[in-house]
Design a protein around this motif. Sequence first.
Motif, PDB file in Angstrom:
ATOM      1  N   TRP A 169      -7.900   8.833   4.702  1.00  0.00           N
ATOM      2  CA  TRP A 169      -6.781   7.891   4.776  1.00  0.00           C
ATOM      3  C   TRP A 169      -5.468   8.611   4.534  1.00  0.00           C
ATOM      4  O   TRP A 169      -5.403   9.608   3.804  1.00  0.00           O
ATOM      5  N   HIS A 170      -4.390   8.115   5.159  1.00  0.00           N
ATOM      6  CA  HIS A 170      -3.046   8.559   4.818  1.00  0.00           C
ATOM      7  C   HIS A 170      -2.114   7.361   4.841  1.00  0.00           C
ATOM      8  O   HIS A 170      -2.373   6.361   5.515  1.00  0.00           O
ATOM      9  N   LEU A 171      -1.040   7.438   4.124  1.00  0.00           N
ATOM     10  CA  LEU A 171      -0.098   6.337   4.001  1.00  0.00           C
ATOM     11  C   LEU A 171       0.487   5.998   5.372  1.00  0.00           C
ATOM     12  O   LEU A 171       1.003   6.871   6.072  1.00  0.00           O
ATOM     13  N   GLY A 172       0.396   4.749   5.741  1.00  0.00           N
ATOM     14  CA  GLY A 172       0.860   4.298   7.046  1.00  0.00           C
ATOM     15  C   GLY A 172      -0.239   4.179   8.075  1.00  0.00           C
ATOM     16  O   GLY A 172      -0.018   3.678   9.180  1.00  0.00           O
ATOM     17  N   GLN A 173      -1.437   4.596   7.708  1.00  0.00           N
ATOM     18  CA  GLN A 173      -2.553   4.605   8.658  1.00  0.00           C
ATOM     19  C   GLN A 173      -2.898   3.206   9.149  1.00  0.00           C
ATOM     20  O   GLN A 173      -3.190   3.011  10.334  1.00  0.00           O
ATOM     21  N   GLU A 174      -2.896   2.236   8.265  1.00  0.00           N
ATOM     22  CA  GLU A 174      -3.299   0.883   8.641  1.00  0.00           C
ATOM     23  C   GLU A 174      -2.128   0.045   9.141  1.00  0.00           C
ATOM     24  O   GLU A 174      -2.284  -0.781  10.041  1.00  0.00           O
ATOM     25  N   SER A 175      -0.959   0.239   8.568  1.00  0.00           N
ATOM     26  CA  SER A 175       0.189  -0.611   8.892  1.00  0.00           C
ATOM     27  C   SER A 175       1.040  -0.068  10.034  1.00  0.00           C
ATOM     28  O   SER A 175       1.774  -0.826  10.677  1.00  0.00           O
ATOM     29  N   LEU A 176       0.993   1.251  10.270  1.00  0.00           N
ATOM     30  CA  LEU A 176       1.815   1.906  11.293  1.00  0.00           C
ATOM     31  C   LEU A 176       3.313   1.700  11.055  1.00  0.00           C
ATOM     32  O   LEU A 176       4.108   1.689  12.000  1.00  0.00           O
ATOM     33  N   LEU A 177       3.686   1.562   9.781  1.00  0.00           N
ATOM     34  CA  LEU A 177       5.081   1.325   9.432  1.00  0.00           C
ATOM     35  C   LEU A 177       5.748   2.612   8.958  1.00  0.00           C
ATOM     36  O   LEU A 177       5.086   3.520   8.435  1.00  0.00           O
ATOM     37  N   ASN A 178       7.074   2.683   9.109  1.00  0.00           N
ATOM     38  CA  ASN A 178       7.786   3.835   8.572  1.00  0.00           C
ATOM     39  C   ASN A 178       8.092   3.609   7.091  1.00  0.00           C
ATOM     40  O   ASN A 178       7.982   2.503   6.567  1.00  0.00           O
ATOM     41  N   ARG A 179       8.494   4.660   6.446  1.00  0.00           N
ATOM     42  CA  ARG A 179       8.644   4.618   4.990  1.00  0.00           C
ATOM     43  C   ARG A 179       9.742   3.642   4.554  1.00  0.00           C
ATOM     44  O   ARG A 179       9.592   2.943   3.546  1.00  0.00           O
ATOM     45  N   GLU A 180      10.816   3.573   5.297  1.00  0.00           N
ATOM     46  CA  GLU A 180      11.907   2.675   4.924  1.00  0.00           C
ATOM     47  C   GLU A 180      11.426   1.223   4.885  1.00  0.00           C
ATOM     48  O   GLU A 180      11.724   0.489   3.934  1.00  0.00           O
ATOM     49  N   ILE A 181      10.681   0.818   5.886  1.00  0.00           N
ATOM     50  CA  ILE A 181      10.166  -0.555   5.915  1.00  0.00           C
ATOM     51  C   ILE A 181       9.132  -0.755   4.813  1.00  0.00           C
ATOM     52  O   ILE A 181       9.094  -1.812   4.169  1.00  0.00           O
ATOM     53  N   MET A 182       8.295   0.264   4.572  1.00  0.00           N
ATOM     54  CA  MET A 182       7.320   0.152   3.482  1.00  0.00           C
ATOM     55  C   MET A 182       8.008  -0.103   2.148  1.00  0.00           C
ATOM     56  O   MET A 182       7.546  -0.930   1.353  1.00  0.00           O
ATOM     57  N   LEU A 183       9.096   0.596   1.883  1.00  0.00           N
ATOM     58  CA  LEU A 183       9.791   0.415   0.615  1.00  0.00           C
ATOM     59  C   LEU A 183      10.355  -0.997   0.494  1.00  0.00           C
ATOM     60  O   LEU A 183      10.292  -1.623  -0.567  1.00  0.00           O
ATOM     61  N   GLU A 184      10.880  -1.529   1.599  1.00  0.00           N
ATOM     62  CA  GLU A 184      11.400  -2.906   1.577  1.00  0.00           C
ATOM     63  C   GLU A 184      10.288  -3.905   1.295  1.00  0.00           C
ATOM     64  O   GLU A 184      10.439  -4.814   0.465  1.00  0.00           O
ATOM     65  N   LEU A 185       9.162  -3.734   1.989  1.00  0.00           N
ATOM     66  CA  LEU A 185       8.067  -4.684   1.839  1.00  0.00           C
ATOM     67  C   LEU A 185       7.406  -4.563   0.468  1.00  0.00           C
ATOM     68  O   LEU A 185       6.977  -5.565  -0.107  1.00  0.00           O
ATOM     69  N   ALA A 186       7.293  -3.344  -0.049  1.00  0.00           N
ATOM     70  CA  ALA A 186       6.704  -3.168  -1.370  1.00  0.00           C
ATOM     71  C   ALA A 186       7.501  -3.939  -2.415  1.00  0.00           C
ATOM     72  O   ALA A 186       6.931  -4.595  -3.291  1.00  0.00           O
ATOM     73  N   ALA A 187       8.822  -3.881  -2.318  1.00  0.00           N
ATOM     74  CA  ALA A 187       9.669  -4.595  -3.279  1.00  0.00           C
ATOM     75  C   ALA A 187       9.528  -6.112  -3.131  1.00  0.00           C
ATOM     76  O   ALA A 187       9.596  -6.845  -4.118  1.00  0.00           O
ATOM     77  N   GLU A 188       9.311  -6.572  -1.893  1.00  0.00           N
ATOM     78  CA  GLU A 188       9.206  -8.016  -1.643  1.00  0.00           C
ATOM     79  C   GLU A 188       7.830  -8.572  -2.002  1.00  0.00           C
ATOM     80  O   GLU A 188       7.708  -9.762  -2.310  1.00  0.00           O
ATOM     81  N   ARG A 189       6.792  -7.731  -1.932  1.00  0.00           N
ATOM     82  CA  ARG A 189       5.417  -8.226  -1.975  1.00  0.00           C
ATOM     83  C   ARG A 189       4.618  -7.672  -3.149  1.00  0.00           C
ATOM     84  O   ARG A 189       3.499  -7.209  -3.004  1.00  0.00           O
ATOM     85  N   GLY A 190       5.202  -7.695  -4.308  1.00  0.00           N
ATOM     86  CA  GLY A 190       4.449  -7.410  -5.521  1.00  0.00           C
ATOM     87  C   GLY A 190       4.423  -5.979  -5.984  1.00  0.00           C
ATOM     88  O   GLY A 190       3.808  -5.681  -7.014  1.00  0.00           O
ATOM     89  N   GLY A 191       5.083  -5.075  -5.263  1.00  0.00           N
ATOM     90  CA  GLY A 191       5.144  -3.686  -5.703  1.00  0.00           C
ATOM     91  C   GLY A 191       6.278  -3.468  -6.700  1.00  0.00           C
ATOM     92  O   GLY A 191       7.035  -4.381  -7.019  1.00  0.00           O
ATOM     93  N   ASP A 192       6.379  -2.232  -7.196  1.00  0.00           N
ATOM     94  CA  ASP A 192       7.455  -1.905  -8.144  1.00  0.00           C
ATOM     95  C   ASP A 192       8.025  -0.533  -7.802  1.00  0.00           C
ATOM     96  O   ASP A 192       7.963   0.400  -8.604  1.00  0.00           O
ATOM     97  N   PRO A 193       8.614  -0.383  -6.597  1.00  0.00           N
ATOM     98  CA  PRO A 193       9.091   0.941  -6.175  1.00  0.00           C
ATOM     99  C   PRO A 193      10.206   1.503  -7.045  1.00  0.00           C
ATOM    100  O   PRO A 193      10.459   2.721  -7.007  1.00  0.00           O
TER     101      PRO A 193
END
Length: 404
Positions: A169-193
Motif C-alpha cells: 500500500w501507499h498513500l493515495g492508492q485507494e483515493s487517487l487524491l493529491n496531498r493538498e486535497i487529502m489534508l483538507e479532507l482529513a481536517a474535515e473528516r475526523g483527522g488531526d493534521p
Amino acid sequence: MKSWSRPEVPRLPGHGAAPRVFDTSSASIVESNADAVAGLYVCGITPYDATHIGHAATYLAFDTLVRLWLDAGHDVSYVQNVTDVDDPLLERATASDVDWRVLASQQVELFRGDMLALSVIPPDHYVAVTDMVTPVALAVVRLLDTGTAYRLGDDVYFDSAAAAASSPWHLGQESLLNREIMLELAAERGGDPEREGKRDPLDPMLWMGARPGEPSWPSELGDGRPGWHIECSVIAQEFLNVPMTVAGGGRDLVFPHHEFTAGHTAALTGRDHARAHVHAGLVAYRGEKMSKSLGNLVFVSALTADGVDPRAIRLAILRNHYRGDWEWTDEVLRTAESQLAAWDVWAGATADGDGILQQLRDALANDLDTPAALAIVDARVGSGVAPTPVDLDAIHALLGVALR
C-alpha cells in the motif's frame, strides 16, 4: 450483535452474471467475480442519526450487489460494523443528556427496523466496535512492533511512510487524491493534521489514550479506545479473507477512512484490503448534502410512520444510479408511489410468454444499473402485457420489491 431478519428472496431459474462495478481505486469498471465466496464489507452507521435517506441509499446499493451475487450462484459473506463509540456519538449523547450506550442502542434498534422495512438483506456478521476493542488493541501492538506505528503521548499513530515502504500500500492508492486535497479532507473528516509531533500530518490515530469523562478500555497500550480506520481493518480480517471481493460505503468514506483502512490491512497482512472499492453517491435535501449539522435529514422511520409504503421509498432510491449524487424531494417520493401503484395493478394477473428476467439481469449486471432495470419494468407495465410469474419473482429477488 444481532442484525435483523432476512427477507424472502425468490430463487430464479438459471443464473445471472456477477455484476461489473466501478472501482474507485482504479477509476474503472471491474468484474466482481468471486472465488468460492464473495466477501463484502460495508461500513456501518455511527449510531446517532439513523436512518436517513442517505444511509438507506448506501445500504440499498450494496443490497443490490448481494442480490446479484446470489442470483449468479455465489455464496456471500457480508460483514457490517457499527461504530458504537466515536466522537460524534459521544458529542450527541452529551448534548442530549443521555448515556452514550443508551443512545447507541436506541439508534441501532431503529436502524434494524428501517432495514427490515426496506427488505435489505442483513449482513452475516453485524459487529459492534465495542466488542472488538481487544483485537484492535492487539493489532496496534503488532504495528508498533513492526515499526509501522508510533506513540505520541498516550495515543498511537499509523506511520504512513513506514507502511508504504514495507507493504503493498501507499498513500493515495485507494483515493487517487493529491496531498493538498487529502489534508483538507482529513481536517474535515475526523483527522488531526495540525497536531504537533506527528511524523506526517496525515498519519491517522490508531489508539486514543483515555480522555477524562470519555469511555475507555484497558489494554497493553494503556487505557483507551480504537481509532476509526483500524476498527474496520481488524473486523474485516476477523470475518473475511483479504483481499475481499468488495469493500464499500458512501463516497464520503473514500478519504481518509477507506484509504487508511486499506493501509492498516496491508501493514498487518502484507495483502491488499479488497479487490475493488465501491462507493455510493451522496444524497442531498434542500440543496445540501444530508447531514446532522445542517439539520436537513429525512428519516426512513418518519416516512413510514406517516404511512409511506417502504416499497415506495425503495423505488424512489433505486430510481437513481447508486454512484451518482441526487436530491431527495417530495416529488421524487410521489413519483415512486405512483410507479408502485401502477406495478401493483399490473401484477394483479399473470400470463405465460416471454418475460423480462434476462433484461433485468443484463441491466443490473452493468454496474448495478437500477434506473435501467426500473425502466424495463415500466415499459412492460406500459405495454399492457401481463407479467409472467417469473417476472414477479425477478422484481422481488433482484430489486427487492414484492408486488401485491
